[in-house]
Design a protein around this motif. Structure first.
Motif, PDB file in Angstrom:
ATOM      1  N   VAL A  16      -2.992  -0.508 -12.626  1.00  0.00           N
ATOM      2  CA  VAL A  16      -3.754   0.451 -13.122  1.00  0.00           C
ATOM      3  C   VAL A  16      -4.889   1.078 -12.303  1.00  0.00           C
ATOM      4  CG1 VAL A  16      -5.031   0.900 -15.348  1.00  0.00           C
ATOM      5  CG2 VAL A  16      -2.836   0.041 -15.473  1.00  0.00           C
ATOM      6  N   MET A  17      -5.664   0.126 -11.909  1.00  0.00           N
ATOM      7  CA  MET A  17      -6.797   0.365 -11.062  1.00  0.00           C
ATOM      8  C   MET A  17      -6.242   1.268  -9.871  1.00  0.00           C
ATOM      9  SD  MET A  17      -9.046  -0.721 -12.879  1.00  0.00           S
ATOM     10  CE  MET A  17      -9.732  -1.796 -14.175  1.00  0.00           C
ATOM     11  N   GLU A  18      -5.181   1.033  -9.103  1.00  0.00           N
ATOM     12  CA  GLU A  18      -4.857   1.836  -8.228  1.00  0.00           C
ATOM     13  C   GLU A  18      -4.421   3.201  -8.810  1.00  0.00           C
ATOM     14  OE1 GLU A  18      -4.249   1.414  -4.843  1.00  0.00           O
ATOM     15  OE2 GLU A  18      -5.675  -0.464  -5.442  1.00  0.00           O
ATOM     16  N   LEU A  19      -3.796   3.510  -9.996  1.00  0.00           N
ATOM     17  CA  LEU A  19      -3.672   4.875 -10.461  1.00  0.00           C
ATOM     18  C   LEU A  19      -4.652   5.626 -10.593  1.00  0.00           C
ATOM     19  CD1 LEU A  19      -0.683   4.008 -13.061  1.00  0.00           C
ATOM     20  CD2 LEU A  19      -0.568   5.256 -11.057  1.00  0.00           C
ATOM     21  N   VAL A  20      -6.077   4.834 -10.851  1.00  0.00           N
ATOM     22  CA  VAL A  20      -7.043   5.600 -11.299  1.00  0.00           C
ATOM     23  C   VAL A  20      -7.505   6.494 -10.167  1.00  0.00           C
ATOM     24  CG1 VAL A  20      -9.564   5.349 -11.559  1.00  0.00           C
ATOM     25  CG2 VAL A  20      -8.081   3.910 -12.858  1.00  0.00           C
ATOM     26  N   SER A  21      -7.135   6.324  -9.021  1.00  0.00           N
ATOM     27  CA  SER A  21      -7.455   7.251  -7.715  1.00  0.00           C
ATOM     28  C   SER A  21      -6.897   8.577  -7.908  1.00  0.00           C
ATOM     29  CB  SER A  21      -7.082   6.733  -6.402  1.00  0.00           C
ATOM     30  OG  SER A  21      -5.699   6.585  -6.340  1.00  0.00           O
ATOM     31  N   GLN A  22      -5.836   8.740  -9.033  1.00  0.00           N
ATOM     32  CA  GLN A  22      -5.292  10.107  -9.141  1.00  0.00           C
ATOM     33  C   GLN A  22      -6.167  10.967  -9.890  1.00  0.00           C
ATOM     34  OE1 GLN A  22      -2.246  10.747  -7.835  1.00  0.00           O
ATOM     35  NE2 GLN A  22      -2.683   8.987  -6.887  1.00  0.00           N
ATOM     36  N   LEU A  23      -7.138  10.338 -10.464  1.00  0.00           N
ATOM     37  CA  LEU A  23      -8.138  11.027 -11.250  1.00  0.00           C
ATOM     38  C   LEU A  23      -9.229  12.091 -10.454  1.00  0.00           C
ATOM     39  CD1 LEU A  23      -8.858   8.286 -13.796  1.00  0.00           C
ATOM     40  CD2 LEU A  23      -7.144  10.164 -14.004  1.00  0.00           C
ATOM     41  N   THR A  24      -9.096  12.029  -9.310  1.00  0.00           N
ATOM     42  CA  THR A  24     -10.176  12.668  -8.449  1.00  0.00           C
ATOM     43  C   THR A  24      -9.582  14.244  -8.368  1.00  0.00           C
ATOM     44  OG1 THR A  24      -9.096  11.908  -6.250  1.00  0.00           O
ATOM     45  CG2 THR A  24     -11.050  10.760  -7.306  1.00  0.00           C
ATOM     46  N   GLU A  25      -8.246  14.533  -8.271  1.00  0.00           N
ATOM     47  CA  GLU A  25      -7.789  15.664  -8.464  1.00  0.00           C
ATOM     48  C   GLU A  25      -8.438  16.889  -8.862  1.00  0.00           C
ATOM     49  OE1 GLU A  25      -3.581  18.382  -8.678  1.00  0.00           O
ATOM     50  OE2 GLU A  25      -3.637  16.258  -8.673  1.00  0.00           O
ATOM     51  N   GLY A  26      -9.128  17.909  -8.236  1.00  0.00           N
ATOM     52  CA  GLY A  26      -9.587  18.947  -8.791  1.00  0.00           C
ATOM     53  C   GLY A  26     -11.243  18.779  -9.215  1.00  0.00           C
ATOM     54  N   VAL A  27     -11.669  17.509  -8.927  1.00  0.00           N
ATOM     55  CA  VAL A  27     -13.029  17.140  -9.131  1.00  0.00           C
ATOM     56  C   VAL A  27     -14.132  18.226  -8.701  1.00  0.00           C
ATOM     57  CG1 VAL A  27     -15.053  15.577  -8.753  1.00  0.00           C
ATOM     58  CG2 VAL A  27     -12.752  14.661  -9.918  1.00  0.00           C
ATOM     59  N   ALA A  28     -15.231  18.700  -9.042  1.00  0.00           N
ATOM     60  CA  ALA A  28     -15.921  19.493  -8.626  1.00  0.00           C
ATOM     61  C   ALA A  28     -16.498  19.089  -7.111  1.00  0.00           C
ATOM     62  CB  ALA A  28     -17.132  19.850  -9.598  1.00  0.00           C
ATOM     63  N   ARG A  31     -19.641  16.473  -7.264  1.00  0.00           N
ATOM     64  CA  ARG A  31     -19.476  15.227  -7.883  1.00  0.00           C
ATOM     65  C   ARG A  31     -18.819  14.341  -6.825  1.00  0.00           C
ATOM     66  NH1 ARG A  31     -22.466  15.303 -12.292  1.00  0.00           N
ATOM     67  NH2 ARG A  31     -21.945  17.037 -13.600  1.00  0.00           N
ATOM     68  N   ASP A  32     -19.080  12.972  -6.968  1.00  0.00           N
ATOM     69  CA  ASP A  32     -18.676  12.174  -5.901  1.00  0.00           C
ATOM     70  C   ASP A  32     -17.520  11.612  -6.255  1.00  0.00           C
ATOM     71  OD1 ASP A  32     -18.180   9.770  -4.209  1.00  0.00           O
ATOM     72  OD2 ASP A  32     -20.067   8.895  -4.646  1.00  0.00           O
ATOM     73  N   PRO A  33     -16.128  11.617  -5.709  1.00  0.00           N
ATOM     74  CA  PRO A  33     -14.954  11.225  -6.209  1.00  0.00           C
ATOM     75  C   PRO A  33     -14.806   9.712  -6.241  1.00  0.00           C
ATOM     76  CG  PRO A  33     -14.663  12.869  -4.116  1.00  0.00           C
ATOM     77  CD  PRO A  33     -15.982  12.549  -4.463  1.00  0.00           C
ATOM     78  N   ASP A  34     -15.607   9.267  -5.586  1.00  0.00           N
ATOM     79  CA  ASP A  34     -15.468   7.565  -5.497  1.00  0.00           C
ATOM     80  C   ASP A  34     -16.327   7.097  -6.676  1.00  0.00           C
ATOM     81  OD1 ASP A  34     -14.462   7.383  -2.918  1.00  0.00           O
ATOM     82  OD2 ASP A  34     -16.045   7.093  -1.940  1.00  0.00           O
ATOM     83  N   ALA A  35     -17.358   8.108  -7.151  1.00  0.00           N
ATOM     84  CA  ALA A  35     -17.979   7.752  -8.386  1.00  0.00           C
ATOM     85  C   ALA A  35     -17.042   7.945  -9.584  1.00  0.00           C
ATOM     86  CB  ALA A  35     -19.385   8.572  -8.783  1.00  0.00           C
ATOM     87  N   VAL A  36     -16.367   9.001  -9.520  1.00  0.00           N
ATOM     88  CA  VAL A  36     -15.312   9.210 -10.539  1.00  0.00           C
ATOM     89  C   VAL A  36     -14.276   7.998 -10.584  1.00  0.00           C
ATOM     90  CG1 VAL A  36     -13.381  10.690 -11.329  1.00  0.00           C
ATOM     91  CG2 VAL A  36     -15.418  11.837 -10.119  1.00  0.00           C
ATOM     92  N   VAL A  37     -13.923   7.520  -9.569  1.00  0.00           N
ATOM     93  CA  VAL A  37     -12.966   6.427  -9.851  1.00  0.00           C
ATOM     94  C   VAL A  37     -13.625   5.276 -10.348  1.00  0.00           C
ATOM     95  CG1 VAL A  37     -11.511   4.950  -8.152  1.00  0.00           C
ATOM     96  CG2 VAL A  37     -11.606   7.451  -7.954  1.00  0.00           C
ATOM     97  N   GLU A  38     -14.720   4.705  -9.866  1.00  0.00           N
ATOM     98  CA  GLU A  38     -15.613   3.537 -10.334  1.00  0.00           C
ATOM     99  C   GLU A  38     -15.836   3.618 -11.570  1.00  0.00           C
ATOM    100  OE1 GLU A  38     -17.115  -0.023 -10.338  1.00  0.00           O
ATOM    101  OE2 GLU A  38     -15.996   0.971  -8.642  1.00  0.00           O
ATOM    102  N   ALA A  93       1.832   7.910 -11.084  1.00  0.00           N
ATOM    103  CA  ALA A  93       2.044   7.391  -9.732  1.00  0.00           C
ATOM    104  C   ALA A  93       2.588   8.771  -8.940  1.00  0.00           C
ATOM    105  CB  ALA A  93       2.884   6.446  -9.638  1.00  0.00           C
ATOM    106  N   PRO A  94       1.911   9.057  -7.805  1.00  0.00           N
ATOM    107  CA  PRO A  94       2.474  10.201  -7.029  1.00  0.00           C
ATOM    108  C   PRO A  94       4.028  10.445  -6.846  1.00  0.00           C
ATOM    109  CG  PRO A  94       0.677   9.387  -6.135  1.00  0.00           C
ATOM    110  CD  PRO A  94       1.103   8.378  -6.971  1.00  0.00           C
ATOM    111  N   HIS A  95       4.789   9.301  -6.785  1.00  0.00           N
ATOM    112  CA  HIS A  95       6.234   9.427  -6.706  1.00  0.00           C
ATOM    113  C   HIS A  95       6.919   9.224  -7.818  1.00  0.00           C
ATOM    114  CE1 HIS A  95       5.477   5.033  -7.477  1.00  0.00           C
ATOM    115  NE2 HIS A  95       6.610   4.909  -7.930  1.00  0.00           N
ATOM    116  N   ALA A  96       6.205   9.507  -8.918  1.00  0.00           N
ATOM    117  CA  ALA A  96       6.990   9.666 -10.403  1.00  0.00           C
ATOM    118  C   ALA A  96       6.472  10.724 -11.237  1.00  0.00           C
ATOM    119  CB  ALA A  96       6.593   8.314 -11.163  1.00  0.00           C
ATOM    120  N   VAL A  97       5.752  11.764 -10.596  1.00  0.00           N
ATOM    121  CA  VAL A  97       5.531  13.000 -11.286  1.00  0.00           C
ATOM    122  C   VAL A  97       6.812  13.654 -11.480  1.00  0.00           C
ATOM    123  CG1 VAL A  97       3.018  12.975 -10.567  1.00  0.00           C
ATOM    124  CG2 VAL A  97       4.753  14.284  -8.873  1.00  0.00           C
ATOM    125  N   ARG A  98       6.702  14.556 -12.587  1.00  0.00           N
ATOM    126  CA  ARG A  98       7.700  15.528 -12.702  1.00  0.00           C
ATOM    127  C   ARG A  98       9.088  14.765 -13.376  1.00  0.00           C
ATOM    128  NH1 ARG A  98       5.284  19.907 -12.302  1.00  0.00           N
ATOM    129  NH2 ARG A  98       4.084  20.673 -10.704  1.00  0.00           N
TER     130      ARG A  98
END
Length: 153
Positions: A16-28, A31-38, A93-98
């Motif tokens: 689950v913690m690995e999947l969280v890195s997907q949440l940075t897509e399109g972040v302004a 904003r610090d993408p690492d802070a979004v993930v953390e 997960a990227p390999h499981a989209v769509r």
């Protein structure tokens, strides 16, 4: 793909913690993408050991014993007063989209909200994440508010 959706368990923590890195897509850009993930990781950490007073839930999608998606849902009060359900994170997960996992995970969150007696389920996505915006619109979510930010130099 044979996919099961179930409540998160302690043994899912790393995936689950690995999947969280997907949440940075399109972040302004400001904003610090690492802070979004953390921030997401800290918020999710409390859901691995269920507590009686816990008001939300995290569900995972698994295929072949692997966690391939997750959704977190909680409650919050809208500024007009009513309590609503709120999706904090949805990631696949990227390999499981769509493959329909996002729809199934949203459906699980919606079922959870209905069981809580709630009438609305809200979520936010980054303004630059047009893929997510199209997906949410396609499954029946409607835009309710637009947030503006000015970077002060």
């Amino acid at each position: 793909m044979d996919v099961q959706i179930r409540p998160v368990r302690e043994e899912d923590r790393h995936a689950v913690m690995e999947l969280v890195s997907q949440l940075t897509e399109g972040v302004a850009e400001w904003r610090d993408p690492d802070a979004v993930v953390e921030a997401a990781r800290q918020w999710l950490a409390g859901y691995f050991t269920p507590a009686p007073e816990q008001s939300g839930a995290v569900f995972v999608a698994t295929a072949g014993g692997e966690v391939v998606g997750m959704v977190s849902v909680n409650t919050h009060r809208h500024f007009t007063g009513p309590e609503e359900a709120y999706i904090g994170e949805l990631a696949v997960a990227p390999h499981a989209v769509r493959m329909g996992l996002g729809r199934r995970l949203l459906g699980t969150a919606e079922d959870w909200a209905r069981r809580q007696g709630l009438r609305h389920l809200t979520l936010e996505t980054a303004a630059g994440n047009t893929t997510a915006q199209r997906f949410y619109a396609a499954v029946g979510y409607r835009e309710e508010a637009v947030r503006f930010t000015r970077v002060l130099e």
